[in-house]
Design a protein around this motif. Structure first.
Motif, PDB file in Angstrom:
ATOM      1  N   ARG A 119       0.834  -1.203   0.000  1.00  0.00           N
ATOM      2  CA  ARG A 119       0.000   0.000   0.000  1.00  0.00           C
ATOM      3  C   ARG A 119       0.871   1.257   0.000  1.00  0.00           C
ATOM      4  NH1 ARG A 119      -2.012   3.499   3.540  1.00  0.00           N
ATOM      5  NH2 ARG A 119      -1.202   2.408   5.352  1.00  0.00           N
ATOM      6  N   HIS A 120       1.924   1.244   0.827  1.00  0.00           N
ATOM      7  CA  HIS A 120       2.829   2.397   0.884  1.00  0.00           C
ATOM      8  C   HIS A 120       3.545   2.601  -0.454  1.00  0.00           C
ATOM      9  CE1 HIS A 120       2.309   3.458   5.046  1.00  0.00           C
ATOM     10  NE2 HIS A 120       2.532   2.214   5.425  1.00  0.00           N
ATOM     11  N   ALA A 144       3.298   5.857  -2.845  1.00  0.00           N
ATOM     12  CA  ALA A 144       4.504   6.565  -3.290  1.00  0.00           C
ATOM     13  C   ALA A 144       4.520   6.672  -4.816  1.00  0.00           C
ATOM     14  CB  ALA A 144       5.756   5.839  -2.794  1.00  0.00           C
ATOM     15  N   ALA A 145       4.086   5.618  -5.495  1.00  0.00           N
ATOM     16  CA  ALA A 145       4.040   5.644  -6.958  1.00  0.00           C
ATOM     17  C   ALA A 145       3.069   6.714  -7.445  1.00  0.00           C
ATOM     18  CB  ALA A 145       3.629   4.272  -7.496  1.00  0.00           C
ATOM     19  N   GLU A 146       1.964   6.876  -6.743  1.00  0.00           N
ATOM     20  CA  GLU A 146       0.979   7.882  -7.135  1.00  0.00           C
ATOM     21  C   GLU A 146       1.510   9.303  -6.946  1.00  0.00           C
ATOM     22  OE1 GLU A 146      -2.383   6.844  -4.749  1.00  0.00           O
ATOM     23  OE2 GLU A 146      -2.895   5.129  -6.005  1.00  0.00           O
ATOM     24  N   ARG A 147       2.397   9.482  -5.988  1.00  0.00           N
ATOM     25  CA  ARG A 147       2.924  10.821  -5.695  1.00  0.00           C
ATOM     26  C   ARG A 147       4.081  11.239  -6.592  1.00  0.00           C
ATOM     27  NH1 ARG A 147       2.452   8.861  -0.330  1.00  0.00           N
ATOM     28  NH2 ARG A 147       4.674   8.448  -0.342  1.00  0.00           N
ATOM     29  N   GLN A 203      10.302   5.931 -12.166  1.00  0.00           N
ATOM     30  CA  GLN A 203      10.212   5.650 -10.731  1.00  0.00           C
ATOM     31  C   GLN A 203       8.817   5.129 -10.382  1.00  0.00           C
ATOM     32  OE1 GLN A 203      12.491   5.469  -8.586  1.00  0.00           O
ATOM     33  NE2 GLN A 203      11.482   5.561  -6.604  1.00  0.00           N
ATOM     34  N   ARG A 204       7.794   5.699 -10.985  1.00  0.00           N
ATOM     35  CA  ARG A 204       6.421   5.246 -10.754  1.00  0.00           C
ATOM     36  C   ARG A 204       6.266   3.782 -11.160  1.00  0.00           C
ATOM     37  NH1 ARG A 204       3.438   9.017 -13.395  1.00  0.00           N
ATOM     38  NH2 ARG A 204       3.227  10.165 -11.461  1.00  0.00           N
ATOM     39  N   LYS A 253       7.089  -3.129  -7.676  1.00  0.00           N
ATOM     40  CA  LYS A 253       7.425  -3.609  -6.333  1.00  0.00           C
ATOM     41  C   LYS A 253       6.158  -3.836  -5.515  1.00  0.00           C
ATOM     42  CE  LYS A 253      12.007  -1.526  -5.894  1.00  0.00           C
ATOM     43  NZ  LYS A 253      12.824  -0.569  -5.131  1.00  0.00           N
ATOM     44  N   ALA A 254       5.221  -2.908  -5.626  1.00  0.00           N
ATOM     45  CA  ALA A 254       3.957  -3.047  -4.895  1.00  0.00           C
ATOM     46  C   ALA A 254       3.221  -4.302  -5.354  1.00  0.00           C
ATOM     47  CB  ALA A 254       3.087  -1.814  -5.094  1.00  0.00           C
TER      48      ALA A 254
END
Length: 63
Positions: free
Chosen positions: A19-20, A24-27, A33-34, A40-41
């Protein structure tokens, strides 16, 4: 602690990490990087699903 509970705890930890990573990908504004964070998620979520399945199978009494 039972094996099922340990597996459930581990699965919960993996879901939380996934979830984290997703958040982070959304931000991030960097597309590469996304993509890495989303991959990874996804892997963590798959591991979580496997851990949860292992725990639930061991928690059931044999037939």
């Amino acid at each position: 602690m039972s094996v099922a509970r340990e597996s459930g705890d581990r699965a919960q930890e993996l879901r939380e990490k996934a979830r984290h990573m997703t958040e982070a990908a959304e931000r991030t504004t960097d597309p590469e990087q996304r993509r890495r964070l989303q991959e990874k998620a996804q892997k963590l979520q798959e591991q979580s699903d496997q851990q949860g399945n292992v725990g639930s199978k061991k928690a059931r009494p044999p037939k």
